[in-house]
Design a protein around this motif. Structure first.
Motif, PDB file in Angstrom:
ATOM      1  N   MET A  43     105.708  33.107 -56.768  1.00 23.26           N
ATOM      2  CA  MET A  43     107.055  33.493 -56.338  1.00 23.26           C
ATOM      3  C   MET A  43     107.006  34.718 -55.440  1.00 23.26           C
ATOM      4  O   MET A  43     106.294  35.683 -55.726  1.00 23.26           O
ATOM      5  CB  MET A  43     107.937  33.765 -57.560  1.00 23.26           C
ATOM      6  N   ILE A  44     107.748  34.644 -54.352  1.00 22.11           N
ATOM      7  CA  ILE A  44     107.981  35.812 -53.508  1.00 22.11           C
ATOM      8  C   ILE A  44     109.298  36.414 -53.982  1.00 22.11           C
ATOM      9  O   ILE A  44     110.354  35.803 -53.819  1.00 22.11           O
ATOM     10  CB  ILE A  44     108.081  35.426 -52.019  1.00 22.11           C
ATOM     11  N   PHE A  45     109.240  37.594 -54.583  1.00 26.34           N
ATOM     12  CA  PHE A  45     110.439  38.175 -55.163  1.00 26.34           C
ATOM     13  C   PHE A  45     111.323  38.785 -54.081  1.00 26.34           C
ATOM     14  O   PHE A  45     110.895  39.051 -52.957  1.00 26.34           O
ATOM     15  CB  PHE A  45     110.068  39.196 -56.234  1.00 26.34           C
ATOM     16  N   GLN A  46     112.577  39.038 -54.458  1.00 25.84           N
ATOM     17  CA  GLN A  46     113.631  39.305 -53.494  1.00 25.84           C
ATOM     18  C   GLN A  46     113.414  40.566 -52.660  1.00 25.84           C
ATOM     19  O   GLN A  46     113.649  40.558 -51.471  1.00 25.84           O
ATOM     20  CB  GLN A  46     114.977  39.382 -54.225  1.00 25.84           C
ATOM     21  N   ASP A  47     112.958  41.629 -53.266  1.00 29.97           N
ATOM     22  CA  ASP A  47     112.872  42.905 -52.549  1.00 29.97           C
ATOM     23  C   ASP A  47     111.421  43.372 -52.467  1.00 29.97           C
ATOM     24  O   ASP A  47     110.859  43.818 -53.468  1.00 29.97           O
ATOM     25  CB  ASP A  47     113.729  43.952 -53.261  1.00 29.97           C
ATOM     26  N   PRO A  48     110.807  43.301 -51.281  1.00 28.43           N
ATOM     27  CA  PRO A  48     109.412  43.727 -51.166  1.00 28.43           C
ATOM     28  C   PRO A  48     109.223  45.211 -51.443  1.00 28.43           C
ATOM     29  O   PRO A  48     108.131  45.643 -51.802  1.00 28.43           O
ATOM     30  CB  PRO A  48     109.066  43.390 -49.706  1.00 28.43           C
ATOM     31  N   ASN A  83     103.332  47.699 -56.417  1.00 28.94           N
ATOM     32  CA  ASN A  83     103.002  48.876 -57.219  1.00 28.94           C
ATOM     33  C   ASN A  83     102.669  50.036 -56.276  1.00 28.94           C
ATOM     34  O   ASN A  83     101.719  49.946 -55.493  1.00 28.94           O
ATOM     35  CB  ASN A  83     101.807  48.556 -58.115  1.00 28.94           C
ATOM     36  N   PRO A  84     103.428  51.135 -56.329  1.00 31.11           N
ATOM     37  CA  PRO A  84     103.227  52.221 -55.355  1.00 31.11           C
ATOM     38  C   PRO A  84     101.918  52.979 -55.524  1.00 31.11           C
ATOM     39  O   PRO A  84     101.509  53.707 -54.613  1.00 31.11           O
ATOM     40  CB  PRO A  84     104.435  53.135 -55.602  1.00 31.11           C
ATOM     41  N   VAL A  85     101.233  52.849 -56.683  1.00 33.09           N
ATOM     42  CA  VAL A  85     100.018  53.634 -56.916  1.00 33.09           C
ATOM     43  C   VAL A  85      98.747  52.780 -56.829  1.00 33.09           C
ATOM     44  O   VAL A  85      97.664  53.258 -57.181  1.00 33.09           O
ATOM     45  CB  VAL A  85     100.077  54.350 -58.281  1.00 33.09           C
ATOM     46  N   MET A  86      98.880  51.540 -56.355  1.00 34.33           N
ATOM     47  CA  MET A  86      97.714  50.687 -56.121  1.00 34.33           C
ATOM     48  C   MET A  86      97.642  50.328 -54.655  1.00 34.33           C
ATOM     49  O   MET A  86      98.673  50.128 -53.996  1.00 34.33           O
ATOM     50  CB  MET A  86      97.805  49.385 -56.946  1.00 34.33           C
ATOM     51  N   THR A  87      96.445  50.261 -54.099  1.00 33.86           N
ATOM     52  CA  THR A  87      96.306  49.827 -52.715  1.00 33.86           C
ATOM     53  C   THR A  87      96.733  48.373 -52.614  1.00 33.86           C
ATOM     54  O   THR A  87      96.673  47.614 -53.586  1.00 33.86           O
ATOM     55  CB  THR A  87      94.854  49.958 -52.227  1.00 33.86           C
ATOM     56  N   VAL A  88      97.160  47.976 -51.419  1.00 33.12           N
ATOM     57  CA  VAL A  88      97.622  46.593 -51.258  1.00 33.12           C
ATOM     58  C   VAL A  88      96.462  45.615 -51.456  1.00 33.12           C
ATOM     59  O   VAL A  88      96.651  44.500 -51.972  1.00 33.12           O
ATOM     60  CB  VAL A  88      98.291  46.383 -49.882  1.00 33.12           C
ATOM     61  N   GLY A  89      95.267  46.033 -51.093  1.00 33.21           N
ATOM     62  CA  GLY A  89      94.103  45.174 -51.295  1.00 33.21           C
ATOM     63  C   GLY A  89      93.864  44.895 -52.765  1.00 33.21           C
ATOM     64  O   GLY A  89      93.606  43.743 -53.162  1.00 33.21           O
ATOM     65  N   ALA A 126      93.699  47.182 -46.016  1.00 34.16           N
ATOM     66  CA  ALA A 126      93.662  46.832 -47.444  1.00 34.16           C
ATOM     67  C   ALA A 126      93.524  48.075 -48.317  1.00 34.16           C
ATOM     68  O   ALA A 126      93.921  48.064 -49.488  1.00 34.16           O
ATOM     69  CB  ALA A 126      92.513  45.867 -47.727  1.00 34.16           C
ATOM     70  N   LYS A 127      92.988  49.162 -47.770  1.00 36.29           N
ATOM     71  CA  LYS A 127      92.783  50.393 -48.550  1.00 36.29           C
ATOM     72  C   LYS A 127      94.017  51.284 -48.567  1.00 36.29           C
ATOM     73  O   LYS A 127      94.011  52.343 -49.179  1.00 36.29           O
ATOM     74  CB  LYS A 127      91.596  51.164 -47.989  1.00 36.29           C
ATOM     75  N   GLU A 128      95.067  50.858 -47.876  1.00 35.04           N
ATOM     76  CA  GLU A 128      96.271  51.688 -47.798  1.00 35.04           C
ATOM     77  C   GLU A 128      97.260  51.332 -48.909  1.00 35.04           C
ATOM     78  O   GLU A 128      97.137  50.296 -49.574  1.00 35.04           O
ATOM     79  CB  GLU A 128      96.929  51.515 -46.419  1.00 35.04           C
ATOM     80  N   TYR A 129      98.258  52.187 -49.087  1.00 34.60           N
ATOM     81  CA  TYR A 129      99.250  52.034 -50.146  1.00 34.60           C
ATOM     82  C   TYR A 129     100.572  51.516 -49.567  1.00 34.60           C
ATOM     83  O   TYR A 129     100.835  51.658 -48.355  1.00 34.60           O
ATOM     84  CB  TYR A 129      99.466  53.370 -50.858  1.00 34.60           C
ATOM     85  N   PRO A 130     101.435  50.926 -50.408  1.00 29.36           N
ATOM     86  CA  PRO A 130     102.676  50.328 -49.902  1.00 29.36           C
ATOM     87  C   PRO A 130     103.541  51.256 -49.059  1.00 29.36           C
ATOM     88  O   PRO A 130     104.162  50.803 -48.086  1.00 29.36           O
ATOM     89  CB  PRO A 130     103.403  49.916 -51.193  1.00 29.36           C
TER      90      PRO A 130
END
Length: 332
Positions: free
Chosen positions: A96-101, A106-112, A148-152
């Motif tokens: 599922m792609i949730f409504q609000d990206p 998670n703000p404290v995990m890298t996107v990768g 991938a090493k960056e944060y949201p």
């Protein structure tokens, strides 16, 4: 008969609160053929998101309760599975792609790491291999693998949405549920994201449930349309059925609420009133209080399902056996 990826039959979902019982879904039924996209359309509060959460077994309980109905994914009854078995389904067979990206990451995990998390769970890869695949998924949605090493917080709204899509597609699910996937995006980015989603759906031969209130998105990406009102499908058909042969007064109201590009002087015709209180739905047709064609029978009796052809049906007393005579030409 075409193979069905998902079938929902007579699904009833309630939220039992101290203020009363919220009737979120009231016998919702829908199905999606393999490789097809179904648009689930309706106003806020119609039950669209609840339907998507029910498929994933994510109805918050309490207060949410699935009272009755079936949810069949590739013929397997999801309601009969344990929590552990559902953990294996989520993100793998269905995602599922949730409504609000903005709030889905998670703000404290890298996107990768966030993309790799699902890959490790479902594909059994070590962290290094999972991260490598996560970088490939980022590139697939148009983001350089180095990010991938960056944060949201280092990504724009459109880039966050691409990351969320990459997470959903990381294990190539057979069914993708997209809940208002472009709501927070501007028009140009919205068009890019929709085009990307169409390409990825075709590449992986996925089925898709597109939850939206935007009829323009439906016209762009969907094969079939289910119009939902008060937790029930009131009109369903192919894109051509619903757009070119609109029947239900609620569906007509949705189209009349759109601006006319060819005649910009024409005023909008919004649907009068508001969605009914889900804790106190009308006895008969739930659209009765807002309908310009309402009859006495609409107030006391729920409308039957009447088929215009094999693919197009409507739940409305205007087209039942007693009233079809004077509308037969219009019905065709």
């Amino acid at each position: 008969m075409a193979e069905k990826t998902i079938e929902i039959k007579d699904l009833v979902v309630e939220y039992r609160t101290r203020s009363g019982v919220v009737q979120a879904l009231n016998g919702l039924s829908l199905s999606i053929e393999k490789g097809k996209t179904l648009g689930l359309v309706g106003e806020t509060g119609a039950g669209k998101t609840t339907a998507g959460l029910a498929v994933l077994g994510l109805i918050p309980s309490p207060p949410g309760v699935i009272v009755s109905g079936e949810i069949l994914l590739n013929g397997k009854d999801l309601r009969a599975l344990t929590d552990k078995e559902m953990d294996q389904i989520r993100g793998d067979a269905v995602a599922m792609i949730f409504q609000d990206p903005m709030t889905s990451l998670n703000p404290v995990m890298t996107v990768g790491d966030q993309i790799a998390e699902a890959i490790k769970i479902h594909e059994g890869l070590n962290h290094g291999d999972a991260l490598k695949k996560a970088e490939e998924m980022l590139e697939m949605v148009g983001i350089p693998r180095e990010r991938a090493k960056e944060y949201p917080h280092q990504f724009s709204g459109g880039m966050k949405q691409r990351v969320v899509i990459a997470i959903a597609l990381s294990c190539t699910p057979g069914l993708l549920i997209a809940d208002e996937p472009t709501t927070a995006l501007d028009v140009t980015i919205q068009a890019q994201v929709l085009e990307m989603m169409k390409g990825l759906k075709e590449k992986y031969e996925m089925s898709m449930l597109m939850i939206t209130h935007d009829l323009g998105i439906v016209a762009e990406i969907c094969d079939e349309v289910s119009v939902v009102y008060a937790g029930r499908v009131v009109e369903h058909g192919t894109l051509a059925d619903v757009f070119d042969n609109t029947r239900h007064p609620y569906t007509e109201g949705l189209f009349n609420s759109l601006p006319n590009i060819e005649n910009q002087a024409e005023k909008l015709k919004p649907i009068r009133g508001l969605m009914p209180d889900p804790t106190d739905l009308p006895l008969g047709c739930p659209f009765y209080p807002r309908c310009d064609h309402a009859m006495e029978i609409c107030r006391t009796k729920k409308p039957p399902k009447v088929y215009r052809n094999e693919t197009h049906f409507v739940e409305c007393h205007l087209y039942n056996e007693q009233n079809i005579g004077d509308k037969e030409e219009k019905w065709r």
